[in-house]
Enzyme design. Structure first.
Site, short mmCIF file in Angstrom:
data_model
loop_
_atom_site.label_atom_id
_atom_site.label_comp_id
_atom_site.label_asym_id
_atom_site.label_seq_id
_atom_site.Cartn_x
_atom_site.Cartn_y
_atom_site.Cartn_z
N LYS A 1 -47.34 5.56 -48.79
CA LYS A 1 -46.96 4.41 -49.60
C LYS A 1 -47.61 3.18 -48.96
O LYS A 1 -47.12 2.65 -47.97
CB LYS A 1 -45.44 4.27 -49.66
CG LYS A 1 -44.98 3.23 -50.66
CD LYS A 1 -43.50 3.40 -50.95
CE LYS A 1 -43.04 2.50 -52.08
NZ LYS A 1 -43.20 1.08 -51.81
N ASP B 1 -48.73 -0.45 -48.21
CA ASP B 1 -47.99 -1.70 -48.35
C ASP B 1 -48.92 -2.82 -48.81
O ASP B 1 -49.50 -3.54 -48.02
CB ASP B 1 -47.35 -2.05 -47.00
CG ASP B 1 -46.28 -3.10 -47.15
OD1 ASP B 1 -45.87 -3.37 -48.30
OD2 ASP B 1 -45.86 -3.65 -46.13
N TYR C 1 -53.90 5.38 -56.96
CA TYR C 1 -52.90 6.45 -56.80
C TYR C 1 -52.38 7.04 -58.10
O TYR C 1 -51.51 7.92 -58.08
CB TYR C 1 -51.73 5.99 -55.93
CG TYR C 1 -51.02 4.74 -56.41
CD1 TYR C 1 -50.33 4.71 -57.62
CD2 TYR C 1 -51.02 3.59 -55.62
CE1 TYR C 1 -49.68 3.56 -58.05
CE2 TYR C 1 -50.37 2.43 -56.04
CZ TYR C 1 -49.71 2.43 -57.25
OH TYR C 1 -49.08 1.31 -57.68
N CYS D 1 -35.51 -22.06 -9.76
CA CYS D 1 -35.41 -22.73 -8.46
C CYS D 1 -35.33 -24.25 -8.57
O CYS D 1 -35.08 -24.93 -7.58
CB CYS D 1 -36.58 -22.34 -7.57
SG CYS D 1 -38.15 -23.03 -8.12
N LYS E 1 -38.77 6.35 -47.37
CA LYS E 1 -39.19 5.18 -46.59
C LYS E 1 -39.16 5.42 -45.08
O LYS E 1 -38.26 6.07 -44.57
CB LYS E 1 -38.26 3.99 -46.91
CG LYS E 1 -38.28 3.55 -48.37
CD LYS E 1 -39.59 2.90 -48.76
CE LYS E 1 -39.73 1.49 -48.26
NZ LYS E 1 -39.10 0.49 -49.09
N CYS F 1 -39.48 -19.44 -4.72
CA CYS F 1 -38.62 -19.34 -5.91
C CYS F 1 -37.97 -17.94 -5.97
O CYS F 1 -38.68 -16.94 -5.94
CB CYS F 1 -39.46 -19.59 -7.15
SG CYS F 1 -38.58 -19.29 -8.68
N CYS G 1 -38.58 -25.47 -12.92
CA CYS G 1 -38.38 -24.03 -12.99
C CYS G 1 -36.89 -23.72 -13.17
O CYS G 1 -36.06 -24.20 -12.38
CB CYS G 1 -38.89 -23.39 -11.71
SG CYS G 1 -38.45 -21.65 -11.58
N GLU H 1 -48.04 11.36 -50.69
CA GLU H 1 -49.05 10.31 -50.49
C GLU H 1 -48.45 9.25 -49.58
O GLU H 1 -47.22 9.10 -49.53
CB GLU H 1 -49.41 9.65 -51.82
CG GLU H 1 -50.07 10.61 -52.79
CD GLU H 1 -50.26 9.99 -54.18
OE1 GLU H 1 -49.79 8.87 -54.41
OE2 GLU H 1 -50.86 10.66 -55.02
N CYS I 1 -44.44 -21.96 -12.15
CA CYS I 1 -43.62 -22.48 -11.06
C CYS I 1 -44.47 -22.28 -9.81
O CYS I 1 -44.94 -21.19 -9.55
CB CYS I 1 -42.32 -21.67 -10.95
SG CYS I 1 -41.47 -21.97 -9.39
#
Ligand code: IVH
Length: 663
Positions: free
Chosen positions: A116, A118, A226, A412, A315, A432, A409, A114, A427
């Site tokens: 699992k 969460d 379950y 630059c 897991k 640049c 920036c 099955e 910028c």
């Protein structure tokens, strides 16, 4: 006395509502529309309001709206809710299997796999087919009575519809927050100026423990059952698989992803399948639960401590880890965006070392309340770029620092700008260097100029060698210059020269995209249908294009590209497809034209990619007027639609879009 016919109708309505509830929430297969369901519910509510003595706790009307409780009563679980031993790889699973074989003194035994889920475990007690109590797991021995809240979960039956069921029994399952509902909740919270919740699991737990069931009801939680906790009075199957089938028949929602497996190979295949597909589910899963199917075997294997020996959790590799946010760096993107990213203390998440994670933008950092020096939860899901989920505020020392977007920036040193209403900071300096290397990489990429064989390394090498200062410079590169680069052989140089030459004939749309004008990417990616919906170009894009070409350097780039033979001429020589000058424009022709008939005019518009119609609306790009134009002219003037004389129109047809500038 209540009229017996009222009694009958109420019973009938309840039966139907329970049934439709089950079809909808458990089977995902409704047989009536939502509106029909609402009507039945309304009728029942009205009858119950009229005859309050008829209200029963298991009525479908009683799921929501009970008054807030005074904290929760403690509940002792008659049979403890166990936890599971974990295994993290195939070897550990094989060891579990060997031990089980030994204890059972047999080579093989059937298993049920099955997902699992969460969420959080709950126990639901039924007596005489009715839900009498719902409790959280708590410490496994004692939990909290959250019956009122659990009643708000639509897939939990309040009254069972199967005839054969134990007089008293308990089912167990996992309550979870479906991803879609969780996302919606967070969107609503952000819109209301509240911080979003970090993850669905904790939010589900928090929702179940709300003192006011109306809040729980608004949260759209769901459940997968379950296990059977215990059952008194009534036969039950002798294995887990059939028990689950029986619970399903009784009206409980069970997970359709479960499977019977005969051996470890099958278990491993199941595990791999869901490891791969889990992101497609509408709920979080953190592994596979492997259970010995036969209940007599389960009995024989028994429980050690709080963990049964007949089941194990295999897991999935963790996708979240906690680590330290060392600093926040800034990347300058090709359109000049300042993209913040998290520099992390390296951490292994699901087998990969994560050192950096995206932070999207300034607002996102603020919304999550991330501070430099924080312990943070980092998530790496599948191929997605690692994300910083949330800070662990409880681990703060007070030394943490808030993040501020730099005023200049970082590449630059020029000032940056965050336009009002936008989340990104830019910028604005086209020179640049950081911006330029990204732009160059974008310029040569597939979908743009598509210079085959020119990747990130070469782009950077060109810049370093001073060969390329503007994108157009790549067309001036000589074979000798290429050969002077490190590790560049004759063959590669020839191939590259060929690829650069080939890129000269890319269509105009690709050139525009390659230039990386902000907002234009979307035009390029829009389908013809999308474009047809938007006659002309929106103000934002128009503004962006205009601003781009107002800058001398950008105009020069285009001039130089043209000189280098890049196919910009398509503007004036429309063919079919995206280069068509009237693409996306809707024109209306009215009045009598002298040189061509109205239908000929409309055909010409369509040939150039436009559409022609008869009514003038806000979406009309131009109105073409001949002699004796009537109400359409007035309408266009009222709406401020540009008017073309026949002469202007003919010029437009002859010269394509270029003519539009002169009308
Ligand atoms: S069986 C021995 N089946 O996992 C019986 N548990 O770590 C233990 N869980 O508290 C439960 N999905 O909250 C089982 N399909 C599933 C499950 C499942 C999620 C949770 C449950 C339990 C925890 C044990």
């Amino acid at each position: 006395m209540v009229d017996p016919s009222v009694n009958e109708r109420v019973a009938q309505l309840r039966k139907e509502l329970h049934y439709h509830n089950y079809r909808y929430h458990v089977l995902d297969a409704p047989v009536i529309s939502d509106a029909q369901y609402d009507n039945l519910m309304r009728e029942l509510r009205e009858m119950e309001a009229h005859y309050p003595t008829l209200v029963t706790p298991d009525s479908p009307t009683q799921r929501v709206g009970a008054a807030p409780a005074e904290g929760f009563a403690e509940v002792a679980h008659p049979v403890p809710l166990l936890s599971l031993d974990n295994v993290f790889n195939a070897d550990e699973l094989a060891a579990w299997c060997r031990r089980t074989q030994q204890l059972l003194e047999r080579d093989s035994f059937e298993m049920v796999c099955e997902l699992k889920v969460d969420g959080l475990a709950v126990a639901l007690t039924y007596e005489g087919g009715r839900l009498v109590r719902g409790a959280t797991r708590g410490d496994g021995l004692r939990g909290e009575d959250v019956t009122l809240n659990l009643r708000t979960i639509r897939s939990i039956p309040l009254a069972l519809h199967a005839a054969s069921q134990p007089e008293r029994f308990e089912v167990r399952g996992e309550v979870y927050f479906p991803r879609a509902g969780f996302q919606k909740l967070n969107e609503e919270r952000v819109a209301a100026g509240e911080p979003p919740y970090a993850n669905p699991r904790n939010t589900a737990a928090g929702s179940l423990r709300q003192l006011d069931p109306r809040i729980t009801a608004a949260r759209a939680l769901d459940i997968y059952v379950y296990a059977l906790g215990y059952a008194e009075g009534g036969p039950m199957p002798d294995n887990h698989w059939e028990t689950m089938a029986h619970l399903r028949e009784m009206g409980f929602r069970t997970n359709p992803a479960s499977a019977i497996c005969q051996n470890l190979t099958e278990v491993e295949a199941y595990f791999q399948r869901w490891l791969h597909d889990k992101e497609r589910l509408d709920y979080g899963v953190d592994g596979v639960v492997v259970k010995v199917n036969r209940l007599d075997y389960q009995q024989h294997l028994g429980v050690v401590g709080r963990e049964p020996r007949w089941a194990v959790a295999y897991k999935f590799p963790a996708i979240q880890q906690v680590t330290r946010l060392i600093s926040i760096g800034i990347n300058v993107g090709r359109t000049g965006t300042l993209n913040p990213f998290a520099v992390l203390e390296p951490v292994n998440i699901g087998g990969a070392t994560v050192k950096m994670a995206t932070l999207h933008n300034e607002d996102d950092i603020r919304r999550k309340d991330l501070r430099i020096g924080d312990w943070v939860v980092v998530e790496r899901a599948g191929e997605v770029i690692p994300q910083v989920v949330a800070p662990l505020a409880s681990r703060r020392t007070g030394e943490e620092q808030e993040f501020r977007m730099p005023q200049r920036c970082p590449a630059c040193g020029e000032p940056v700008l965050r336009p009002p209403g936008e989340a990104m900071t830019y910028c604005l300096n086209n020179g640049c260097p950081a911006q330029f290397s990204r732009l160059l990489m974008h310029f040569v990429s597939r979908g743009a100029m598509d210079v085959e064989g020119m990747g990130e390394k070469l782009a950077l090498a060109f810049i370093d060698a001073g060969l390329v200062k503007e994108v157009a410079d790549i067309y001036a590169i000589t074979r000798e210059q290429l050969l002077a680069l490190e590790r560049m052989g004759e063959k590669s140089a020839d191939n590259l020269m060929g690829a650069i030459a080939a890129s000269r004939s890319r269509p105009l749309a690709s050139v525009l995209y390659a230039l990386g004008i902000r907002h234009v990417d979307r035009i390029r990616d829009a389908s013809e249908a999308d474009l047809a919906e938007v006659p002309g170009i929106g103000p934002k894009i128009a503004q962006s294009i205009a601003a781009h070409f107002q800058r001398e350097v950008n105009r020069r780039v285009l001039d130089r590209l043209e000189q280098a033979g890049v196919g910009l001429a398509e503007v004036a020589a429309p063919k079919e497809g995206r280069g068509t000058p009237l693409a996306g424009l809707h024109l209306v022709v009215t009045g009598r034209l002298s040189a061509l008939s109205r239908s000929q005019a409309e055909d010409r518009i369509k040939e150039l990619g436009g559409s022609a119609g008869s009514s003038v609306t806000k979406k009309t790009a131009y109105l073409v007027v001949g002699e004796d134009a009537g109400s359409k002219l007035a309408q266009a003037q009222k709406l401020g639609i540009p008017i073309l004389s026949e002469e202007q129109f003919v010029r437009l047809l002859e010269s394509g879009v270029a003519g539009l500038g002169q009308v």
